[in-house]
Design an enzyme around this catalytic site. Sequence first.
Site, short mmCIF file in Angstrom:
data_model
loop_
_atom_site.label_atom_id
_atom_site.label_comp_id
_atom_site.label_asym_id
_atom_site.label_seq_id
_atom_site.Cartn_x
_atom_site.Cartn_y
_atom_site.Cartn_z
N ASN A 51 1.13 -1.20 -0.13
CA ASN A 51 0.14 -0.05 0.21
C ASN A 51 0.91 1.29 0.14
OD1 ASN A 51 -2.10 1.98 0.49
ND2 ASN A 51 -2.60 1.09 2.48
N ARG B 173 -2.78 -2.41 -3.33
CA ARG B 173 -4.13 -1.42 -3.09
C ARG B 173 -3.83 -0.21 -3.77
NH1 ARG B 173 -5.07 2.99 1.66
NH2 ARG B 173 -7.39 3.37 1.25
N HIS C 17 -12.97 2.36 1.09
CA HIS C 17 -12.81 1.32 2.03
C HIS C 17 -13.48 -0.11 1.53
CE1 HIS C 17 -12.95 4.90 5.30
NE2 HIS C 17 -11.76 4.20 4.66
N ARG D 169 -11.45 15.06 8.51
CA ARG D 169 -12.29 15.34 7.26
C ARG D 169 -13.44 15.81 7.78
NH1 ARG D 169 -10.75 9.96 4.43
NH2 ARG D 169 -8.67 10.47 3.61
N GLU E 147 -7.91 -5.56 5.87
CA GLU E 147 -7.97 -5.26 4.55
C GLU E 147 -6.87 -5.83 3.77
OE1 GLU E 147 -9.09 -0.85 4.08
OE2 GLU E 147 -8.57 -1.07 5.93
#
Length: 395
Positions: free
Chosen positions: A10, A87, A176, A237, A381
């Site tokens: 990733n 990813r 996600h 965020r 993940e």
Amino acid sequence: MSARHILVINCGSSSIKFALIREDREDTLLSGIAERLGSAESELRWQSGEQQHSLKIPHAGHRQALEQLLPQVQQHADGKLSGIGHRVVHGGEHFTAAHLLDAAALAAIRSVSALAPLHNPACLQGIEAALGLYPELPQVAVFDTAFHQSMPAQAFRYAVPEQIYREHGVRRYGFHGSSHRFVGRRAAELSGLPVNDSSWLVAHLGNGCSTCAIVNGQSRDTSMGLTPLEGVVMGTRSGDVDPGLHLYLGRKLGWSLQEIDNLLNKQSGLLGLSGLSNDMRTLEQARSEGHAGATLAIDVFCYRLAKSLAAMSCALPRLDGLIFTGGIGENSPLIRSQTVAHLPLLNLAIDPQANARSVGGQFGEIQAGNHPRILVIPTNEERQIALDTLALLPD
């Protein structure tokens, strides 16, 4: 045939997170990060079991960091690495599933980089470095957005002119995806339900947060949109705001679009509301000590999360359960209980003792008796990316 090993990568613009997954084991054989790449402080850190290691790699780029990582990977894979899973944040409408990396796939990833300018170019750096170092290995791109390509148009279209969508790709994509897919399938398995006959609400809660409606193993709606900014309140965020805020701040304060974007992505959310921190653990402690900003941040976070889950329920034919996952979802009884308290119309209720026990990466059923399931499921993940990669490897 011996068990296969997959290296999951990733990449960020100045970092590489990695994990070595063996298909027949739930745990991770090797994991770590190369960070501050390109600087004099570049460092590679990795962990295997209880052992932790680090190596200074001054001014190393992505390729140099991967070169240093290779001996460790080969050692822990017994020299039998079967493939690499990457990813990739954004696949646009090109990819509805994981894809073997070839020239056409690389071109398609580049073509949607404008939709994820902070992520896709960094992913491509890591992919190109890995392809150069391991040209003989199958390599697979696994997209955050792919799982949500099953959303119907009524869920993914914005109410803007057709031309804006067709020519510029302005629509809701969601993110996600690997996490939502993993916990949706895991929930069905743990509940004794067929994946293709189950309906779940999912709250993935970490520094980034999103909700999802999963029906028969497919995403039917999700809270994030064109970018990861849309949706619920997150660490830094803002989540949903009036789109007119950009114009208002531009006129009132003379701010540029970049300044407004920085405000909403890096200075808002829990951090902005509390004036203290984006870390939920810090906020819960401060709340217990009477900190007004922390209390407000948690209240807004939970209410907005509950609103989003209630909205997601519109996409479900029935509710088989609510799933909490991610760092906050797996470890905060307070956030779970305060969120569920806003959802009596879904007949959801929590057992306080079961809720308190479900922390530290432990699976738990936390619903009160005779109420719909509420599950705490640790996400993985990296394992989902490895499984998607394995599925595309030649026999």
